[in-house]
Motif scaffolding. Structure first.
Motif, PDB file in Angstrom:
ATOM      1  N   ASP A   1      22.573  -6.959  75.068  1.00 43.80           N
ATOM      2  CA  ASP A   1      21.265  -7.139  75.705  1.00 43.80           C
ATOM      3  C   ASP A   1      20.540  -5.815  75.914  1.00 43.80           C
ATOM      4  O   ASP A   1      19.329  -5.716  75.692  1.00 43.80           O
ATOM      5  N   LEU A   2      21.296  -4.810  76.366  1.00 42.56           N
ATOM      6  CA  LEU A   2      20.704  -3.512  76.708  1.00 42.56           C
ATOM      7  C   LEU A   2      21.671  -2.402  76.334  1.00 42.56           C
ATOM      8  O   LEU A   2      22.875  -2.624  76.182  1.00 42.56           O
TER       9      LEU A   2
ATOM     10  N   ALA B   1      13.941  -6.149  84.788  1.00 41.69           N
ATOM     11  CA  ALA B   1      14.787  -6.910  85.705  1.00 41.69           C
ATOM     12  C   ALA B   1      16.172  -6.280  85.814  1.00 41.69           C
ATOM     13  O   ALA B   1      16.742  -6.178  86.910  1.00 41.69           O
ATOM     14  N   ALA B   2      16.727  -5.856  84.680  1.00 43.35           N
ATOM     15  CA  ALA B   2      18.036  -5.204  84.705  1.00 43.35           C
ATOM     16  C   ALA B   2      17.965  -3.872  85.443  1.00 43.35           C
ATOM     17  O   ALA B   2      18.867  -3.525  86.216  1.00 43.35           O
ATOM     18  N   ALA B   3      16.896  -3.122  85.215  1.00 39.25           N
ATOM     19  CA  ALA B   3      16.727  -1.843  85.906  1.00 39.25           C
ATOM     20  C   ALA B   3      16.577  -2.053  87.415  1.00 39.25           C
ATOM     21  O   ALA B   3      17.109  -1.275  88.215  1.00 39.25           O
TER      22      ALA B   3
ATOM     23  N   SER C   1      23.485 -10.546  90.008  1.00 40.85           N
ATOM     24  CA  SER C   1      22.742 -10.240  88.796  1.00 40.85           C
ATOM     25  C   SER C   1      23.135 -11.188  87.680  1.00 40.85           C
ATOM     26  O   SER C   1      24.292 -11.609  87.583  1.00 40.85           O
ATOM     27  N   PRO C   2      22.196 -11.537  86.802  1.00 41.65           N
ATOM     28  CA  PRO C   2      22.531 -12.365  85.660  1.00 41.65           C
ATOM     29  C   PRO C   2      23.478 -11.626  84.734  1.00 41.65           C
ATOM     30  O   PRO C   2      23.460 -10.399  84.639  1.00 41.65           O
TER      31      PRO C   2
ATOM     32  N   ARG D   1      12.528 -11.279  88.471  1.00 40.24           N
ATOM     33  CA  ARG D   1      13.648 -12.081  88.974  1.00 40.24           C
ATOM     34  C   ARG D   1      14.782 -11.142  89.375  1.00 40.24           C
ATOM     35  O   ARG D   1      15.785 -11.000  88.681  1.00 40.24           O
ATOM     36  N   VAL D   2      14.606 -10.491  90.496  1.00 40.21           N
ATOM     37  CA  VAL D   2      15.606  -9.568  91.008  1.00 40.21           C
ATOM     38  C   VAL D   2      16.493 -10.315  91.985  1.00 40.21           C
ATOM     39  O   VAL D   2      16.002 -11.036  92.859  1.00 40.21           O
TER      40      VAL D   2
END
Length: 470
Positions: free
Chosen positions: A382-383, A458-460, A265-266, A257-258
């Protein structure tokens, strides 16, 4: 500084995504046979110049490509890797194809069976071109020790690739292959990915079966994907996964989900790791981190500084566990045929033999404590983000540094930022960052929660998109 000869993107797969290859295969614009010949030709022409391949499987690759073309023509579609060339690190067993572990000890060794991850790749329709260079027994972060000689960094062939998944990173960076797989015990996927300028991920242990992979440390070893982009890395990882229900990914092949634009971005909470280690980073790596954090913020993420002093404890604990387990695996070889080891590897193993039983047990207990403490700090995050390595790629054979940022050992510097997440078993991915004026590639490391590879990827991918679009 004048850069030595570069083979960056010399091959046919530079800037070509797996998605594009998959689309072209299904539209009849290219065949798997043609892609395979391109990969084999590039491997023969450029591979020796950076020493990234150990063995090519020309007959096997052509046979697999012929099968892929026949299946696709008949409507049998195994997924996005169907018909796509891939490289496999030389400590991962391939039936009928030499697997030498980078060592004289296994000269001429040909396994009878495939490793589980190789079976997964074949089931996904991937075409295995050959075996990629590995630091001897995967026991080093530089990639310049193996029976076949050092792998050379395609960006500057006087520099190391990083290790131990040296050939996989070099082959992808040179455009000789679109994707490849490696292993990671202390950073052996992420370090060469960072030094060569590609994407590489260390997944949570257990997501990819280790069966058929020669171990270094059974507690710490994992198998990871490497590619030119985050999306390609995700597609490769999905094919490698042995138990999808353990990774948060189920069902058919699903795209990441990009966001369509870098501002969609989410909302994520990203913690910038602060500890003593993060104060020992070179100028260009600091700049890469600043660029990445700014891009994350521009993409809608909320970033906060997160003090994690536990990171500074991880190196000695990791060293004790890896040393004890590595020596247990190699004790017979050390005693019966020490001359077959490279002298540096033999010295490491003899030093490893000095780790006592009580030190190993205490290290395992400390690992559990540190993991519990760090996971508690991630409860509202989250990260995490931090540099992948604190220095640029050293010269081939360089083992000492001149005290830059307190580093005197090349080996210790290279693995310092990756070891914590190997010890704590958190998934982590290197994302390349372009830094103006940097002589060699730079990268940052995103770190996720256990089993949250999909969120991490997805974040990356969102970060990569923002970096590309500015």
């Amino acid at each position: 500084m004048k850069k030595a000869a570069s083979l960056r993107d010399a091959g046919p797969f530079q800037s070509v995504s797996v998605t594009d290859l998959a689309d072209n295969l299904r539209q009849g614009k290219v065949t798997s046979g043609e892609l395979t010949e391109r990969a084999l030709n590039a491997a023969r022409e450029f591979g020796p110049r950076i020493n990234c391949f150990v063995t090519l499987d020309e007959k096997g690759a052509r046979r697999a490509a012929e099968q892929a073309d026949a299946e696709l023509s008949s409507g049998c579609d195994r997924g996005p890797l169907h018909g796509v060339p891939v490289g496999v690190k030389d400590i991962i067993s391939t039936a009928g194809l030499m697997t030498g572990m980078g060592s004289k000890h296994f000269a001429g060794h040909v396994p009878n069976t495939d490793a589980a991850v190789v079976t997964s790749l074949r089931s996904a329709g991937a075409v295995i071109i050959g075996k990629t260079h590995a630091h001897e027994f995967a026991y080093g972060p530089t990639g310049d020790i193996a029976v076949t000689g050092p792998a050379l960094n395609p960006n500057d062939i006087s520099r190391v690739t990083g290790g131990s998944s040296s050939g996989s990173a070099a082959a992808v960076a040179a455009g000789l292959l679109p994707i490849a797989i490696g292993t990671d015990t202390a950073g052996s996927v992420r370090i060469p990915a960072s030094l060569c300028g590609v994407v590489g991920m260390r997944p949570t242990s257990g997501t990819v079966s280790p069966a058929g992979v020669f171990p270094l440390s059974r507690t710490l070893d994992v198998i990871g994907p490497m590619a030119g982009s985050v999306t390609d890395t995700a597609l490769l990882w999905r094919a490698m996964v042995s138990r999808p229900d353990h990774t948060g990914v189920t069902g058919p092949w699903l795209p990441l989900r990009v966001p369509n634009s870098p501002t969609q971005s989410p909302l994520l909470r990203v913690g910038e790791v602060k500890c003593a280690l993060t104060e020992r980073v070179s100028y260009h790596q600091i700049e890469a981190l600043q660029i990445a954090v700014s891009a994350l913020v521009d993409s809608g993420a909320v970033t906060v500084e997160v003090p994690i002093p536990e990171v500074d404890e991880c190196g000695r604990v990791h060293q004790a566990i890896q040393s004890a387990e590595a020596y247990a695996l190699h004790q017979d070889r050390v005693e019966s045929a020490p001359d077959l080891f490279d002298p540096e590897i033999l010295r490491q193993l003899r030093a490893a033999s000095e780790v006592s039983g009580w030190e190993y047990v205490l290290a395992m207990q400390t690992r559990d404590r540190l993991r519990e403490q760090v996971l508690a700090k991630l409860s509202s995050i989250d990260l995490l983000v931090m540099p992948t390595v604190p220095i640029e790629a050293p010269l081939i054979g360089q083992r000492e540094l001149q005290g830059e940022n307190g580093w005197t050992s090349t080996r210790e510097a290279l693995k310092s930022m990756t070891v914590p997440w190997s010890l704590l078993d958190l998934p982590a991915i290197n994302v390349p960052v372009v830094v103006n004026g940097a002589h060699m590639p730079c990268g940052v490391q995103l770190v996720g929660k256990p089993g949250c590879e999909r969120q991490l990827l997805a974040a990356a991918a969102a970060l990569e998109l923002r970096l590309e679009t500015g």
